[in-house]
Design a protein around this motif. Structure first.
Motif, mmCIF file in Angstrom:
data_model
loop_
_atom_site.group_PDB
_atom_site.id
_atom_site.type_symbol
_atom_site.label_atom_id
_atom_site.label_comp_id
_atom_site.label_asym_id
_atom_site.label_seq_id
_atom_site.Cartn_x
_atom_site.Cartn_y
_atom_site.Cartn_z
ATOM 1 N N THR A 10 23.643 -18.664 -10.879
ATOM 2 C CA THR A 10 23.168 -18.667 -9.496
ATOM 3 C C THR A 10 21.779 -19.286 -9.405
ATOM 4 O O THR A 10 21.500 -20.085 -8.504
ATOM 5 C CB THR A 10 23.143 -17.225 -8.943
ATOM 6 O OG1 THR A 10 24.437 -16.651 -9.089
ATOM 7 C CG2 THR A 10 22.732 -17.200 -7.490
ATOM 8 N N TYR A 11 20.910 -18.934 -10.343
ATOM 9 C CA TYR A 11 19.559 -19.488 -10.364
ATOM 10 C C TYR A 11 19.606 -21.006 -10.562
ATOM 11 O O TYR A 11 18.907 -21.745 -9.875
ATOM 12 C CB TYR A 11 18.733 -18.828 -11.473
ATOM 13 C CG TYR A 11 17.337 -19.379 -11.583
ATOM 14 C CD1 TYR A 11 16.350 -19.016 -10.673
ATOM 15 C CD2 TYR A 11 17.005 -20.272 -12.597
ATOM 16 C CE1 TYR A 11 15.075 -19.531 -10.765
ATOM 17 C CE2 TYR A 11 15.735 -20.796 -12.701
ATOM 18 C CZ TYR A 11 14.770 -20.418 -11.787
ATOM 19 O OH TYR A 11 13.514 -20.938 -11.874
ATOM 20 N N MET A 13 22.075 -23.064 -9.858
ATOM 21 C CA MET A 13 22.629 -23.690 -8.659
ATOM 22 C C MET A 13 21.582 -23.763 -7.539
ATOM 23 O O MET A 13 21.496 -24.755 -6.821
ATOM 24 C CB MET A 13 23.855 -22.918 -8.176
ATOM 25 C CG MET A 13 25.044 -22.986 -9.113
ATOM 26 S SD MET A 13 25.686 -24.651 -9.315
ATOM 27 C CE MET A 13 26.397 -24.892 -7.721
ATOM 28 N N LYS A 14 20.790 -22.706 -7.435
ATOM 29 C CA LYS A 14 19.739 -22.673 -6.427
ATOM 30 C C LYS A 14 18.706 -23.762 -6.696
ATOM 31 O O LYS A 14 18.278 -24.469 -5.780
ATOM 32 C CB LYS A 14 19.063 -21.301 -6.434
ATOM 33 C CG LYS A 14 17.959 -21.141 -5.433
ATOM 34 C CD LYS A 14 17.350 -19.751 -5.531
ATOM 35 C CE LYS A 14 16.150 -19.590 -4.643
ATOM 36 N NZ LYS A 14 15.531 -18.288 -4.795
ATOM 37 N N LEU A 16 19.155 -26.586 -8.408
ATOM 38 C CA LEU A 16 19.778 -27.887 -8.159
ATOM 39 C C LEU A 16 19.847 -28.192 -6.667
ATOM 40 O O LEU A 16 19.614 -29.315 -6.234
ATOM 41 C CB LEU A 16 21.183 -27.940 -8.771
ATOM 42 C CG LEU A 16 21.244 -28.039 -10.289
ATOM 43 C CD1 LEU A 16 22.693 -27.888 -10.761
ATOM 44 C CD2 LEU A 16 20.670 -29.365 -10.754
ATOM 45 N N TYR A 17 20.164 -27.176 -5.878
ATOM 46 C CA TYR A 17 20.232 -27.337 -4.434
ATOM 47 C C TYR A 17 18.864 -27.726 -3.874
ATOM 48 O O TYR A 17 18.751 -28.626 -3.039
ATOM 49 C CB TYR A 17 20.724 -26.040 -3.782
ATOM 50 C CG TYR A 17 20.743 -26.091 -2.282
ATOM 51 C CD1 TYR A 17 21.738 -26.787 -1.598
ATOM 52 C CD2 TYR A 17 19.764 -25.446 -1.529
ATOM 53 C CE1 TYR A 17 21.758 -26.838 -0.222
ATOM 54 C CE2 TYR A 17 19.776 -25.492 -0.158
ATOM 55 C CZ TYR A 17 20.769 -26.186 0.497
ATOM 56 O OH TYR A 17 20.781 -26.247 1.860
ATOM 57 N N LYS A 18 17.802 -27.046 -4.340
ATOM 58 C CA LYS A 18 16.452 -27.352 -3.877
ATOM 59 C C LYS A 18 16.062 -28.785 -4.238
ATOM 60 O O LYS A 18 15.472 -29.504 -3.431
ATOM 61 C CB LYS A 18 15.435 -26.377 -4.473
ATOM 62 C CG LYS A 18 15.425 -25.031 -3.806
ATOM 63 C CD LYS A 18 14.320 -24.172 -4.371
ATOM 64 C CE LYS A 18 14.238 -22.836 -3.686
ATOM 65 N NZ LYS A 18 13.124 -22.026 -4.184
ATOM 66 N N GLU A 19 16.395 -29.210 -5.446
ATOM 67 C CA GLU A 19 16.073 -30.571 -5.876
ATOM 68 C C GLU A 19 16.817 -31.602 -5.022
ATOM 69 O O GLU A 19 16.240 -32.616 -4.617
ATOM 70 C CB GLU A 19 16.421 -30.765 -7.354
ATOM 71 C CG GLU A 19 15.484 -30.050 -8.298
ATOM 72 C CD GLU A 19 15.866 -30.248 -9.756
ATOM 73 O OE1 GLU A 19 16.536 -31.246 -10.074
ATOM 74 O OE2 GLU A 19 15.493 -29.383 -10.559
ATOM 75 N N ASN A 20 18.090 -31.327 -4.766
ATOM 76 C CA ASN A 20 18.873 -32.246 -3.937
ATOM 77 C C ASN A 20 18.313 -32.330 -2.521
ATOM 78 O O ASN A 20 18.283 -33.409 -1.918
ATOM 79 C CB ASN A 20 20.339 -31.823 -3.893
ATOM 80 C CG ASN A 20 21.071 -32.139 -5.175
ATOM 81 O OD1 ASN A 20 20.652 -33.002 -5.933
ATOM 82 N ND2 ASN A 20 22.168 -31.434 -5.425
ATOM 83 N N MET A 21 17.883 -31.214 -1.977
ATOM 84 C CA MET A 21 17.323 -31.209 -0.629
ATOM 85 C C MET A 21 16.012 -31.995 -0.580
ATOM 86 O O MET A 21 15.745 -32.717 0.383
ATOM 87 C CB MET A 21 17.100 -29.772 -0.139
ATOM 88 C CG MET A 21 18.393 -29.025 0.147
ATOM 89 S SD MET A 21 19.482 -29.882 1.310
ATOM 90 C CE MET A 21 18.532 -29.748 2.795
ATOM 91 N N LYS A 22 15.181 -31.880 -1.615
ATOM 92 C CA LYS A 22 13.931 -32.636 -1.661
ATOM 93 C C LYS A 22 14.220 -34.130 -1.706
ATOM 94 O O LYS A 22 13.570 -34.923 -1.021
ATOM 95 C CB LYS A 22 13.103 -32.236 -2.880
ATOM 96 C CG LYS A 22 12.429 -30.901 -2.743
ATOM 97 C CD LYS A 22 11.608 -30.578 -3.975
ATOM 98 C CE LYS A 22 11.004 -29.204 -3.903
ATOM 99 N NZ LYS A 22 10.222 -28.877 -5.100
ATOM 100 N N LYS A 24 16.927 -35.669 -0.613
ATOM 101 C CA LYS A 24 17.470 -36.086 0.681
ATOM 102 C C LYS A 24 16.368 -36.197 1.730
ATOM 103 O O LYS A 24 16.376 -37.102 2.568
ATOM 104 C CB LYS A 24 18.548 -35.115 1.151
ATOM 105 C CG LYS A 24 19.848 -35.261 0.391
ATOM 106 C CD LYS A 24 20.904 -34.317 0.904
ATOM 107 C CE LYS A 24 22.189 -34.459 0.096
ATOM 108 N NZ LYS A 24 23.237 -33.562 0.595
#
Length: 80
Positions: A10-11, A13-14, A16-22, A24
């Motif tokens: 979970t950590y 994935m969280k 990776l999600y933050k990196e992808n959002m940055k 984008k």
């Protein structure tokens, strides 16, 4: 041990999600900047060509204020 595996997953994935959002957000900001620059170039070139290139003389155009007669002169003109 199985519960901690889910926490780590979970950590990860969280993060990776933050990196992808940055990434984008940066891409969106650069796209927006490019679009704004293109529109600015188009508007400045079209305004220059449509005005015939005399924008500099229009900048210093004199504006004459409208003068209205004062109330004293209006009463002086009216003599009964």
């Amino acid at each position: 041990m199985s519960g901690s595996t889910y926490l780590v997953e979970t950590y990860a994935m969280k993060m990776l999600y933050k990196e992808n959002m940055k990434i984008k957000e940066k891409e969106e900001a650069t796209k927006h900047e490019i679009i704004c620059n293109d529109q600015l170039k188009k508007s400045s070139s079209s305004s220059f060509s449509s005005s015939g290139g005399n924008w500099f003389t229009k900048m210093f155009k004199k504006v004459h204020p409208v003068t209205t007669p004062s109330s004293d002169s209006a009463t002086k003109l009216r003599t009964f």
